[in-house]
Design an enzyme around this catalytic site. Structure first.
Site, PDB file in Angstrom:
ATOM      1  N   SER A  31      42.953   8.773 118.667  1.00  0.00           N
ATOM      2  CA  SER A  31      44.406   7.581 118.370  1.00  0.00           C
ATOM      3  C   SER A  31      42.873   6.367 117.615  1.00  0.00           C
ATOM      4  O   SER A  31      44.032   5.636 116.198  1.00  0.00           O
ATOM      5  CB  SER A  31      44.562   7.074 119.844  1.00  0.00           C
ATOM      6  OG  SER A  31      43.454   6.387 120.333  1.00  0.00           O
ATOM      7  N   GLY A  32      41.592   6.273 117.690  1.00  0.00           N
ATOM      8  CA  GLY A  32      41.138   5.764 116.868  1.00  0.00           C
ATOM      9  C   GLY A  32      39.725   4.387 117.567  1.00  0.00           C
ATOM     10  O   GLY A  32      39.725   4.215 117.309  1.00  0.00           O
ATOM     11  N   THR A  34      37.138   4.737 118.426  1.00  0.00           N
ATOM     12  CA  THR A  34      35.385   5.000 118.637  1.00  0.00           C
ATOM     13  C   THR A  34      35.773   3.722 117.150  1.00  0.00           C
ATOM     14  O   THR A  34      35.014   3.335 116.551  1.00  0.00           O
ATOM     15  CB  THR A  34      35.161   6.556 117.950  1.00  0.00           C
ATOM     16  OG1 THR A  34      35.696   7.285 119.335  1.00  0.00           O
ATOM     17  CG2 THR A  34      33.701   6.475 117.854  1.00  0.00           C
ATOM     18  N   THR A  35      36.314   4.312 116.088  1.00  0.00           N
ATOM     19  CA  THR A  35      36.464   3.407 114.555  1.00  0.00           C
ATOM     20  C   THR A  35      36.361   2.511 115.161  1.00  0.00           C
ATOM     21  O   THR A  35      35.587   0.983 114.653  1.00  0.00           O
ATOM     22  CB  THR A  35      38.116   3.743 113.454  1.00  0.00           C
ATOM     23  OG1 THR A  35      37.733   5.141 114.004  1.00  0.00           O
ATOM     24  CG2 THR A  35      38.146   3.754 112.652  1.00  0.00           C
ATOM     25  N   GLU A 103      34.853   2.385 125.643  1.00  0.00           N
ATOM     26  CA  GLU A 103      35.660   3.256 125.339  1.00  0.00           C
ATOM     27  C   GLU A 103      36.485   3.465 126.752  1.00  0.00           C
ATOM     28  O   GLU A 103      35.905   3.910 127.373  1.00  0.00           O
ATOM     29  CB  GLU A 103      34.921   3.804 124.398  1.00  0.00           C
ATOM     30  CG  GLU A 103      36.185   5.109 123.803  1.00  0.00           C
ATOM     31  CD  GLU A 103      35.794   6.363 122.812  1.00  0.00           C
ATOM     32  OE1 GLU A 103      33.970   6.189 123.201  1.00  0.00           O
ATOM     33  OE2 GLU A 103      36.286   7.032 122.184  1.00  0.00           O
TER      34      GLU A 103
END
Ligand code: TTP
Ligand code: MG
Length: 229
Positions: A31-32, A34-35, A103
């Protein structure tokens, strides 16, 4: 301790600033998360703690993530139990900066992944009962605290595209049904309130492309870091 943190603690006591903040980034596989975390890694007041995927790939020389995807029924209990342990360690790591960003959390491991494994018959009732007791006990004893949850709400189709693009070898077999099901579990937990939600939730549209996401994070950093409401 981090020098800035000590400085900040002195200021906090002097001006009665709020206590250190823990922000969890939640959302489906791909889903993003880490970004988002990588963007905030550069922020001087933030410590980013990523999910221990690397640890899951090497447990005493064995790749537990790979075992899990190869024979889910056999390994799901062990995987989930190890996920609780490694995520708890992240929760309990002392602050070195005013904001700790993590995270996932021990909660999504349980309310999204574990529940999904039971629902799909990959974990037996007795395994669930033991895991349930273990989860309830450890969360009561250790009180893994969150101040804010950033929910990256990304369509399962977009998640699939990103998973394919990043090409983690263990995840080659992830079917669309798993992403649809995990999306449902996140919605049930964070939007529909089917399970206890441990902190306020900020929903972020995770479908935009990288550049747009970064612009959004820059514009809204004070909110995402729990410094503004
Ligand atoms: P995610 O926690 O979703 O992390 P990610 O790095 O894939 O997400 P993003 O792209 O948004 O940064 O999942 C990591 C892997 O671990 C994934 O293959 C799913 C698996 N997993 C489980 O199977 N059970 C669990 O309880 C958890 C927490 C992860
Ligand atoms: Mg990640």
């Amino acid at each position: 301790l981090h020098e800035r943190y000590e400085e900040w603690l002195v200021k906090k006591n002097k001006f009665s600033l709020p206590a250190p903040v823990v922000v969890a980034v939640e959302g489906n596989i791909g889903s993003g998360k880490t970004t988002l975390l990588n963007h905030f890694r550069q922020h001087p007041d933030v410590e980013v703690l990523e999910e221990p995927v690397d640890k899951w790939k090497n447990v005493g020389g064995k790749n537990l993530l790979e075992l899990f995807y190869t024979d889910c029924q056999r390994w799901s209990y062990l995987f989930e139990s190890y996920a609780v342990l490694s995520l708890m360690k992240i929760h309990k790591k002392p602050h070195v900066t005013p904001v700790k960003m993590i995270e996932r959390s021990v909660y999504s491991g349980y309310f999204c992944f574990e529940h999904n494994l039971c629902k799909s018959g990959m974990m037996s009732k007795v395994e669930h009962s033991v895991h349930n007791e273990w989860f309830n006990w450890i969360t009561k004893q250790q009180q893994p605290h969150l101040d804010l949850i950033i929910y990256l709400k990304t369509s399962p189709e977009t998640c699939m595209e990103r998973i394919k693009a990043r090409n983690r070898s263990e995840e080659k077999t992830i079917p669309m049904e798993l992403l649809n099901a995990l999306h449902e579990r996140h919605e049930e937990w964070l939007i529909q309130g089917k399970f206890p939600v441990p902190a306020p939730v900020m929903v972020v549209d995770g479908n935009r492309d990288l550049e747009e996401m970064i612009t959004f994070y820059k514009k809204n950093d004070q909110y995402i870091l729990g410094m503004k409401q």
